[in-house]
Design a protein around this motif. Sequence first.
Motif, mmCIF file in Angstrom:
data_model
loop_
_atom_site.group_PDB
_atom_site.id
_atom_site.type_symbol
_atom_site.label_atom_id
_atom_site.label_comp_id
_atom_site.label_asym_id
_atom_site.label_seq_id
_atom_site.Cartn_x
_atom_site.Cartn_y
_atom_site.Cartn_z
ATOM 1 N N PHE A 41 1.229 -1.612 0.127
ATOM 2 C CA PHE A 41 0.598 0.312 0.177
ATOM 3 C C PHE A 41 1.097 0.704 -0.187
ATOM 4 C CE2 PHE A 41 -2.660 3.395 1.127
ATOM 5 C CZ PHE A 41 -3.713 2.758 0.414
ATOM 6 N N GLY A 42 1.731 1.209 0.485
ATOM 7 C CA GLY A 42 3.054 2.113 0.290
ATOM 8 C C GLY A 42 4.038 2.842 -0.817
ATOM 9 N N PHE A 43 3.243 1.550 -1.181
ATOM 10 C CA PHE A 43 3.886 1.822 -2.516
ATOM 11 C C PHE A 43 2.845 2.361 -3.933
ATOM 12 C CE2 PHE A 43 4.170 0.006 -6.704
ATOM 13 C CZ PHE A 43 4.869 1.033 -7.525
ATOM 14 N N MET A 44 2.085 2.189 -3.291
ATOM 15 C CA MET A 44 0.832 2.382 -4.011
ATOM 16 C C MET A 44 0.436 3.688 -4.264
ATOM 17 S SD MET A 44 -2.234 -0.542 -4.419
ATOM 18 C CE MET A 44 -2.635 0.056 -5.501
ATOM 19 N N ALA A 45 0.802 4.538 -2.749
ATOM 20 C CA ALA A 45 0.364 5.295 -2.247
ATOM 21 C C ALA A 45 1.709 6.433 -3.275
ATOM 22 C CB ALA A 45 0.482 5.517 -0.858
ATOM 23 N N ARG A 46 3.135 5.892 -3.283
ATOM 24 C CA ARG A 46 3.977 6.924 -3.558
ATOM 25 C C ARG A 46 3.614 6.636 -5.313
ATOM 26 N NH1 ARG A 46 10.188 5.680 -2.093
ATOM 27 N NH2 ARG A 46 10.027 7.343 -3.490
ATOM 28 N N HIS A 57 -2.514 7.548 -15.448
ATOM 29 C CA HIS A 57 -2.985 7.018 -14.043
ATOM 30 C C HIS A 57 -2.734 5.612 -14.978
ATOM 31 C CE1 HIS A 57 -4.399 10.790 -13.380
ATOM 32 N NE2 HIS A 57 -3.574 10.484 -12.021
ATOM 33 N N PRO A 58 -1.914 5.207 -14.304
ATOM 34 C CA PRO A 58 -1.885 2.964 -14.633
ATOM 35 C C PRO A 58 -3.168 2.576 -13.981
ATOM 36 C CG PRO A 58 -0.367 3.308 -12.142
ATOM 37 C CD PRO A 58 -1.528 4.856 -12.990
ATOM 38 N N GLU A 59 -3.687 1.345 -14.785
ATOM 39 C CA GLU A 59 -4.780 0.546 -14.250
ATOM 40 C C GLU A 59 -4.375 -0.413 -13.356
ATOM 41 O OE1 GLU A 59 -7.068 -1.774 -17.000
ATOM 42 O OE2 GLU A 59 -7.134 -0.100 -18.584
ATOM 43 N N TRP A 60 -4.494 -0.584 -12.196
ATOM 44 C CA TRP A 60 -4.036 -1.303 -11.493
ATOM 45 C C TRP A 60 -4.593 -2.276 -10.424
ATOM 46 C CZ3 TRP A 60 -0.259 2.148 -7.937
ATOM 47 C CH2 TRP A 60 -0.622 3.066 -7.657
ATOM 48 N N CYS A 61 -4.473 -3.570 -9.293
ATOM 49 C CA CYS A 61 -5.069 -4.005 -8.999
ATOM 50 C C CYS A 61 -4.560 -4.476 -7.694
ATOM 51 C CB CYS A 61 -5.366 -4.949 -8.795
ATOM 52 S SG CYS A 61 -6.594 -6.629 -8.236
ATOM 53 N N ASN A 62 -4.709 -4.678 -6.081
ATOM 54 C CA ASN A 62 -3.051 -4.371 -5.309
ATOM 55 C C ASN A 62 -4.254 -5.802 -4.467
ATOM 56 O OD1 ASN A 62 -3.382 -3.820 -1.561
ATOM 57 N ND2 ASN A 62 -2.058 -4.640 -2.142
ATOM 58 N N VAL A 63 -4.096 -6.946 -3.650
ATOM 59 C CA VAL A 63 -4.423 -8.398 -2.971
ATOM 60 C C VAL A 63 -3.560 -7.895 -2.692
ATOM 61 C CG1 VAL A 63 -4.855 -10.427 -3.373
ATOM 62 C CG2 VAL A 63 -5.690 -9.383 -4.951
ATOM 63 N N LEU A 65 -0.266 -9.105 -0.389
ATOM 64 C CA LEU A 65 1.202 -8.111 -0.632
ATOM 65 C C LEU A 65 1.501 -8.247 -1.913
ATOM 66 C CD1 LEU A 65 2.589 -10.837 -1.282
ATOM 67 C CD2 LEU A 65 3.159 -11.164 0.849
ATOM 68 N N ARG A 66 0.673 -8.131 -3.023
ATOM 69 C CA ARG A 66 0.898 -8.661 -4.710
ATOM 70 C C ARG A 66 0.648 -6.928 -5.165
ATOM 71 N NH1 ARG A 66 -2.084 -12.543 -5.678
ATOM 72 N NH2 ARG A 66 -4.070 -10.897 -6.900
ATOM 73 N N VAL A 67 0.870 -6.006 -5.603
ATOM 74 C CA VAL A 67 0.327 -5.731 -6.429
ATOM 75 C C VAL A 67 0.674 -5.597 -8.365
ATOM 76 C CG1 VAL A 67 0.307 -3.203 -7.448
ATOM 77 C CG2 VAL A 67 0.863 -3.735 -4.995
ATOM 78 N N GLU A 68 -0.335 -5.104 -9.003
ATOM 79 C CA GLU A 68 -0.386 -5.591 -10.378
ATOM 80 C C GLU A 68 -0.451 -4.806 -11.519
ATOM 81 O OE1 GLU A 68 -3.894 -8.534 -11.374
ATOM 82 O OE2 GLU A 68 -2.771 -10.323 -9.758
ATOM 83 N N ILE A 69 -0.040 -3.994 -11.845
ATOM 84 C CA ILE A 69 0.519 -2.483 -12.480
ATOM 85 C C ILE A 69 0.309 -2.657 -14.244
ATOM 86 C CG2 ILE A 69 1.523 -1.128 -13.418
ATOM 87 C CD1 ILE A 69 2.601 -1.530 -10.550
ATOM 88 N N LEU A 70 -0.866 -2.471 -15.067
ATOM 89 C CA LEU A 70 -1.107 -2.094 -16.816
ATOM 90 C C LEU A 70 -0.689 -1.017 -16.789
ATOM 91 C CD1 LEU A 70 -3.256 -4.182 -18.270
ATOM 92 C CD2 LEU A 70 -2.989 -1.974 -18.840
ATOM 93 N N THR A 93 11.566 2.524 -8.180
ATOM 94 C CA THR A 93 10.872 2.946 -6.775
ATOM 95 C C THR A 93 10.602 1.233 -5.809
ATOM 96 O OG1 THR A 93 9.663 4.659 -7.648
ATOM 97 C CG2 THR A 93 8.893 3.718 -5.841
ATOM 98 N N ALA A 94 10.749 0.048 -6.662
ATOM 99 C CA ALA A 94 9.543 -0.883 -6.241
ATOM 100 C C ALA A 94 10.809 -1.276 -5.486
ATOM 101 C CB ALA A 94 8.917 -1.374 -7.436
ATOM 102 N N LEU A 95 11.726 -1.485 -6.337
ATOM 103 C CA LEU A 95 13.448 -1.935 -6.089
ATOM 104 C C LEU A 95 13.619 -0.753 -4.934
ATOM 105 C CD1 LEU A 95 15.464 -4.051 -6.205
ATOM 106 C CD2 LEU A 95 17.034 -2.106 -7.677
ATOM 107 N N ALA A 96 13.561 -0.034 -4.490
ATOM 108 C CA ALA A 96 13.388 0.815 -3.554
ATOM 109 C C ALA A 96 13.043 0.148 -2.253
ATOM 110 C CB ALA A 96 14.231 2.696 -3.142
ATOM 111 N N MET A 97 11.738 0.509 -2.328
ATOM 112 C CA MET A 97 10.681 -0.404 -1.698
ATOM 113 C C MET A 97 10.735 -2.474 -1.146
ATOM 114 S SD MET A 97 8.335 1.399 -2.004
ATOM 115 C CE MET A 97 6.697 1.962 -0.772
#
Length: 100
Positions: A41-46, A57-63, A65-70, A93-97
């Motif tokens: 969720f922190g990654f999604m907020a950033r 804006h991406p299309e995305w989904c969070n379940v 610990l998983r975040v899917e991005i298109l 960003t994801a790598l840094a997090m």
Amino acid sequence: MIKLEGAALQAALAQVPAWTFDAERHAIRRTLRFVDFNAAFGFMARTALEAERQNHHPEWCNVYLRVEILFSTHDAGGLTERDISFARWVDATALAMGAS
């Protein structure tokens, strides 16, 4: 924005090897895994703040610990340099997090 095709598309995809090309949607997608929901969720907020800054804006989904991005640029009818640039930002960003 111009839709990437042919050699330009192949060169752009080479810049984001962790992403999968979806030919049907002319988009790229990636699934990221974080250590827990809070990290995801922190990654999604950033990413949401960056999406607003870029007005892209991406299309995305969070379940959990998983975040899917298109990414795809709807106005261009498919993948553009703008999507590739944002995907590179997401990778860094994801790598840094701590994503995998």
